[in-house]
Write an enzyme that holds these catalytic residues in place. Sequence first.
Site, short mmCIF file in Angstrom:
data_model
loop_
_atom_site.label_atom_id
_atom_site.label_comp_id
_atom_site.label_asym_id
_atom_site.label_seq_id
_atom_site.Cartn_x
_atom_site.Cartn_y
_atom_site.Cartn_z
N ARG A 233 -5.90 -6.99 -1.14
CA ARG A 233 -6.31 -8.00 -0.17
C ARG A 233 -5.13 -8.92 0.09
NH1 ARG A 233 -9.81 -4.96 0.93
NH2 ARG A 233 -12.09 -5.33 0.93
N GLU A 262 -4.91 -11.45 8.72
CA GLU A 262 -5.70 -10.39 9.36
C GLU A 262 -6.82 -10.94 10.25
OE1 GLU A 262 -7.28 -7.33 6.79
OE2 GLU A 262 -5.55 -7.48 5.48
N HIS A 280 -4.04 -2.46 7.66
CA HIS A 280 -5.20 -2.35 6.77
C HIS A 280 -5.91 -1.01 6.97
CE1 HIS A 280 -8.37 -4.85 4.36
NE2 HIS A 280 -8.33 -3.59 3.97
#
Length: 313
Positions: A233, A262, A280
């Site tokens: 993450r 993001e 991602h």
Amino acid sequence: MSASKPVLLILNVLSEAHRAQLAASYEVIYAPDSQQAAQAIAQDGGRIHVVLTIGAIGLSAAQMDAMPQLRMVGALGAGYENIDLAHAQSRGIAVSNGAGTNDSCVADHAFGLVIAAVRGIVHLDKLTRQGTWRNDIPLPPNVSGKRLGILGMGTIGQKIARRAQAFDMPIGYHNRKPKDGVGYSYFASVLELAQWADVLVVATPGGAATKHLVNAQVLQALGPQGYVVNIARGSVIDTAALAQALRTGKLAGAGLDVYESEPLPPAQLLELENVVLTPHVAGWSPEAVQATVDLFLNNAQRHFSGQPLVTPV
């Protein structure tokens, strides 16, 4: 619940083919952005029995409370950091995730980023297209033999380690505690692991407990010949500290599939040639997505027939 199909709210982007697969068993409401989600919950919240989401989107307590018939929440991938688990538990709502469905895909991608970052493959591609030959550039270092530090020795961390073994890389790791049955060198802190490692791969869950675990001090410990790769993450790495370390030569390079900004790209890193960025996608492949949709259906079918979930959270 009526004899008709249970109502399923989907909060993440999903292909038409997978929506059709789910529609065979559920009445599907597709709301893959926040505005559509709010509208769907306002209009149909009283009818929704199941929610399919992902960790980055999650499901809040307020959203759950707007769905009085909600009985199950499924996270499509392994992550579930933005699902309010405590509230789900208090409401008796089951929560499942996609554990195990994309581990190999993530590990493949992680190791691709290790090779790309250490060997400078993206930058070399650009130079080659510009007509540069090898005599005019510094030679990129080996991947083989580098010491690989893994932050988070879960299933994905273990699969990354297996790939690293094929490259003759000594392997160390940091977890909250040593992992049973894992023979790699254990380090009691992230800082100690970074001081030992040449390459640090971040494979730990997101959330408040791991926010900025990889900070300026950890990056400095990796050193000017060190690399960091993140497939976990974005919140685990302090982006500003990373940008500073890469700009000033305190770190050799980075490979990131996730970032704090993001879905926007990390603005501080875009001009840097020693960073490899992907959007991602480490856990996403046709094979992995199919497996996680199948697992969600299996979990939901079991839940509604009174059986235990395959992958409860």
